[in-house]
Design a protein around this motif. Structure first.
Motif, PDB file in Angstrom:
ATOM      1  N   THR B   2       0.843  -1.196   0.000  1.00  0.00           N
ATOM      2  CA  THR B   2       0.000   0.000   0.000  1.00  0.00           C
ATOM      3  C   THR B   2       0.878   1.245   0.000  1.00  0.00           C
ATOM      4  O   THR B   2       0.588   2.217  -0.703  1.00  0.00           O
ATOM      5  CB  THR B   2      -0.899   0.017   1.250  1.00  0.00           C
ATOM      6  N   MET B   3       1.950   1.175   0.801  1.00  0.00           N
ATOM      7  CA  MET B   3       2.856   2.313   0.884  1.00  0.00           C
ATOM      8  C   MET B   3       3.512   2.581  -0.474  1.00  0.00           C
ATOM      9  O   MET B   3       3.604   3.713  -0.924  1.00  0.00           O
ATOM     10  CB  MET B   3       3.948   2.065   1.933  1.00  0.00           C
ATOM     11  N   LEU B   4       3.933   1.478  -1.135  1.00  0.00           N
ATOM     12  CA  LEU B   4       4.595   1.629  -2.434  1.00  0.00           C
ATOM     13  C   LEU B   4       3.638   2.260  -3.449  1.00  0.00           C
ATOM     14  O   LEU B   4       4.016   3.159  -4.208  1.00  0.00           O
ATOM     15  CB  LEU B   4       5.095   0.269  -2.932  1.00  0.00           C
ATOM     16  N   SER B   5       2.378   1.783  -3.421  1.00  0.00           N
ATOM     17  CA  SER B   5       1.417   2.358  -4.377  1.00  0.00           C
ATOM     18  C   SER B   5       1.157   3.832  -4.058  1.00  0.00           C
ATOM     19  O   SER B   5       0.889   4.623  -4.956  1.00  0.00           O
ATOM     20  CB  SER B   5       0.114   1.564  -4.400  1.00  0.00           C
ATOM     21  N   ALA B   6       1.254   4.204  -2.785  1.00  0.00           N
ATOM     22  CA  ALA B   6       1.090   5.619  -2.407  1.00  0.00           C
ATOM     23  C   ALA B   6       2.212   6.455  -3.015  1.00  0.00           C
ATOM     24  O   ALA B   6       1.968   7.536  -3.567  1.00  0.00           O
ATOM     25  CB  ALA B   6       1.089   5.757  -0.890  1.00  0.00           C
ATOM     26  N   TYR B   7       3.448   5.928  -2.940  1.00  0.00           N
ATOM     27  CA  TYR B   7       4.582   6.658  -3.513  1.00  0.00           C
ATOM     28  C   TYR B   7       4.474   6.732  -5.042  1.00  0.00           C
ATOM     29  O   TYR B   7       4.788   7.751  -5.646  1.00  0.00           O
ATOM     30  CB  TYR B   7       5.908   6.010  -3.112  1.00  0.00           C
ATOM     31  N   LYS B  12       2.830   9.609 -10.144  1.00  0.00           N
ATOM     32  CA  LYS B  12       1.803   9.783 -11.181  1.00  0.00           C
ATOM     33  C   LYS B  12       1.260  11.223 -11.170  1.00  0.00           C
ATOM     34  O   LYS B  12       1.140  11.861 -12.225  1.00  0.00           O
ATOM     35  CB  LYS B  12       0.668   8.791 -10.911  1.00  0.00           C
ATOM     36  N   VAL B  13       0.986  11.720  -9.979  1.00  0.00           N
ATOM     37  CA  VAL B  13       0.446  13.083  -9.846  1.00  0.00           C
ATOM     38  C   VAL B  13       1.461  14.100 -10.357  1.00  0.00           C
ATOM     39  O   VAL B  13       1.141  15.028 -11.102  1.00  0.00           O
ATOM     40  CB  VAL B  13       0.069  13.381  -8.372  1.00  0.00           C
ATOM     41  N   PRO B 100       2.198  11.262   6.852  1.00  0.00           N
ATOM     42  CA  PRO B 100       2.276   9.789   6.935  1.00  0.00           C
ATOM     43  C   PRO B 100       3.103   9.160   5.810  1.00  0.00           C
ATOM     44  O   PRO B 100       2.646   8.286   5.094  1.00  0.00           O
ATOM     45  CB  PRO B 100       0.810   9.374   6.848  1.00  0.00           C
ATOM     46  N   TYR B 101       4.281   9.699   5.564  1.00  0.00           N
ATOM     47  CA  TYR B 101       5.187   9.078   4.606  1.00  0.00           C
ATOM     48  C   TYR B 101       6.614   9.368   5.018  1.00  0.00           C
ATOM     49  O   TYR B 101       6.868  10.268   5.826  1.00  0.00           O
ATOM     50  CB  TYR B 101       4.922   9.577   3.183  1.00  0.00           C
ATOM     51  N   ALA B 102       7.545   8.595   4.454  1.00  0.00           N
ATOM     52  CA  ALA B 102       8.966   8.858   4.713  1.00  0.00           C
ATOM     53  C   ALA B 102       9.391  10.018   3.816  1.00  0.00           C
ATOM     54  O   ALA B 102       9.224   9.933   2.592  1.00  0.00           O
ATOM     55  CB  ALA B 102       9.778   7.616   4.408  1.00  0.00           C
ATOM     56  N   TYR B 103       9.901  11.063   4.430  1.00  0.00           N
ATOM     57  CA  TYR B 103      10.197  12.303   3.705  1.00  0.00           C
ATOM     58  C   TYR B 103      11.132  12.075   2.516  1.00  0.00           C
ATOM     59  O   TYR B 103      10.879  12.566   1.407  1.00  0.00           O
ATOM     60  CB  TYR B 103      10.811  13.309   4.687  1.00  0.00           C
ATOM     61  N   TYR B 108      12.124  11.190  -3.422  1.00  0.00           N
ATOM     62  CA  TYR B 108      12.620  10.333  -4.511  1.00  0.00           C
ATOM     63  C   TYR B 108      11.533  10.123  -5.571  1.00  0.00           C
ATOM     64  O   TYR B 108      11.758  10.351  -6.760  1.00  0.00           O
ATOM     65  CB  TYR B 108      13.064   8.985  -3.940  1.00  0.00           C
ATOM     66  N   PHE B 109      10.363   9.720  -5.117  1.00  0.00           N
ATOM     67  CA  PHE B 109       9.298   9.408  -6.079  1.00  0.00           C
ATOM     68  C   PHE B 109       8.731  10.674  -6.736  1.00  0.00           C
ATOM     69  O   PHE B 109       8.314  10.636  -7.880  1.00  0.00           O
ATOM     70  CB  PHE B 109       8.188   8.593  -5.393  1.00  0.00           C
TER      71      PHE B 109
END
Lengths: 264, 266
Positions: B2-7, B12-13, B100-103, B108-109
């Motif tokens: 789930t985290m990977l798809s969030a990144y 994508k955005v 809620p993510y690693a800065y 990177y993404f």
């Protein structure tokens, strides 16, 4: 004169606040210029025939003019093009327009960066290295390299003023000036005809490096000095006039952002 | 997952965002196109002067393709240094640390999207130009292309890590612009942007060998430009080792300095 004095003092105080920046800037200047010296040295070494066509000292002379000229512009108005573009699209130009002085003049003075003087000195060092200069040659170098610096400032104003018409031109100005600085160190005879046309028109690198180089390397005698410098000044004047007109016309299109900030 | 798809969603955005500013990207690409044109003309001129001596180091067409690939690599950088510096100096980092993510992964993404867009633009813009000068495609096999792609991603990751470390240095230095420029110039010379490293004098080759800059530019380009004569395994191995070293340094510095951030108020 009072303004120059005031902004020089402010510039020195700013440097005193970030002392490590002096060291880093000088280190960067040395590495930056060393990189190009090694570049030409390597090319001369791997192809000895190249140095018969383009002398190593000629490439250093071009580098001397470019370093001196960009040093001078960085000293008086660092990143003028990008600053002007940012001020125009953000509405920050208001701070300059409300003051009694000419905004064109203020833009040139309020960002004095005294550290960039080290770049000017480095330009001198390259000039001394490229040939055994006489007093008259040194004077000629100072004159033509200063005119080259004026051309850089004019081009910065020109490209920054395009923001009045194009919208946010900050990246464009940054890339354009970066490109000019990069390309200015290449001797014109190693480039093909299409590039030469571009460097005479939309990116007039000839006014920054090639023309000063030609004047310095042709070693003209006294009356010819005036002819060459006069012609060079005339071209600079034409470009300066175009740039000033573009700025003035653009200023009419400018809409206040009601943004009043300190002059930076 | 789930985290990977969030990144990936961040990428994508950001990619959509890049296409919104396509004109600006095209202008930027066209300027790089000019730089490539100058490199191609310079090297064509040099080879026309002394083809036999130069071909001994690298044949002309391979050299021109090499220049094309290094320029593409340079345009396709994703350097977060400036953004990290701004976050640190403005204090915005205090807000971002609570997200809620690693800065660093977010950086990177996010920056990868711009890099993908610019790489595609550079490949398209430059291809016609390099073909005009070489008049033939470089011989590429499926294996060399695959290894090139892997090496290219590793190269850009190494460059990202170097610039992220410089960005983190803003906690100490406040302004890191000069460090970024220094790093860029080192890539020009000992990274292989100006010419392949085999052209350098021995002492500079030795310096280059112990630094990661050659792996960001020279490594992927030479794999495709001169596949038959390079030690591919050694290059990939060095890239992996440097990614691990730089990642370790970055994590360590990030932990030390982010722990010092003081958040006052809400």
């Amino acid at each position: 004169m009072d303004l120059i004095k005031l902004f020089s003092v402010l510039g020195l105080k700013r440097i005193a606040t970030f002392q490590h920046r002096i060291f880093l800037t000088i280190l960067y200047l040395l590495v930056n210029n060393l990189v190009f010296i090694v570049f030409w040295y390597v090319i001369s070494t791997v192809t000895p025939v190249f140095s018969e066509e383009v002398a190593f000292t000629d490439t250093i002379l071009i580098l001397a003019v470019v370093t001196y000229a960009f040093g001078l512009t960085n000293m008086f108005a660092p990143e003028l093009g990008t600053t002007l573009a940012r001020l125009v699209y953000s509405g920050g130009l208001d701070s300059y327009l409300t003051l009694p002085q000419n905004p064109f003049y203020l833009l040139l003075l309020t960002r004095l960066d005294v550290v960039a003087f080290s770049e000017v000195l480095l330009g001198f060092a390259f000039f001394a290295f490229s040939q055994q200069p006489s007093f008259s040659q040194t004077v000629l170098f100072v004159i033509v390299a200063t005119i080259a610096a004026a051309n850089i400032l004019i081009l910065q104003m020109f490209i920054g003023s395009l923001t009045f018409f194009l919208g946010n031109g900050e990246h464009l100005a940054k890339l354009y000036m970066g490109f000019l600085q990069t390309i200015a160190i290449y001797p014109l005879n190693v480039l093909g005809p299409y590039v030469v046309v571009i460097l005479h028109t939309i990116m007039p690198v000839v006014l920054i490096s090639y023309l000063p180089f030609q004047i310095l390397s042709s070693d003209p005698v006294y009356p010819d000095y005036l002819f060459y410098i006069g012609g060079y000044l005339l071209l600079t004047g034409i470009l300066g006039f175009m740039s000033y007109i573009l700025f003035k016309v653009g200023l009419r299109r400018y809409e206040s952002g009601n943004l009043f900030t300190q002059l930076t | 997952m789930t985290m990977l798809s969030a990144y990936l969603y961040v990428t994508k955005v950001e990619l959509k965002n890049q296409t919104r500013y396509a004109t600006e990207t095209i202008i930027r690409s066209s300027l790089v196109f000019m730089i490539l044109l100058i490199y191609l003309q310079l090297w064509s001129y040099i080879y026309s002067l002394d083809n036999s001596q130069m071909s001994h180091l690298l044949p002309k067409n391979n050299m021109l393709w090499y220049m094309y690939l290094v320029v593409v690599a340079e345009l396709g950088r994703f350097r977060p240094g400036k953004e990290i510096e701004t976050d640190v100096v403005t204090g915005n980092i205090a807000y971002l640390l609570n997200r809620p993510y690693a800065y660093l992964l977010y950086q990177y993404f996010k920056h990868a999207a711009g890099a993908i867009f610019r790489t595609v633009m550079a490949l398209v813009f430059g291809l016609g130009l390099v073909l005009l000068h070489t008049r033939e495609f470089i011989s590429i096999s499926g294996t060399s292309l695959l290894i090139f792609c892997i090496s290219y991603i590793f190269a850009q990751t190494i460059d990202f890590l170097i610039h992220a470390i410089i960005g983190i240095a803003a906690f100490v230095l406040e302004e890191t612009n000069i460090l970024r420029l220094l790093c860029q110039k080192l890539v020009f010379l000992i990274g292989g942007l100006f010419f392949p490293l085999d052209f350098l004098p021995t002492f500079l080759q030795n310096i280059s060998a112990v630094l990661p800059f050659r792996l960001t530019t020279y490594a992927p380009a030479i794999i495709l430009a001169n596949f038959a004569n390079v030690d591919v395994a050694n290059i990939i191995q060095s890239q992996i080792i440097w990614i691990l070293i730089l990642m370790g340094c970055l994590m360590l510095l990030y932990r030390i300095y982010s722990a010092r951030v003081t958040i006052n108020g809400g």
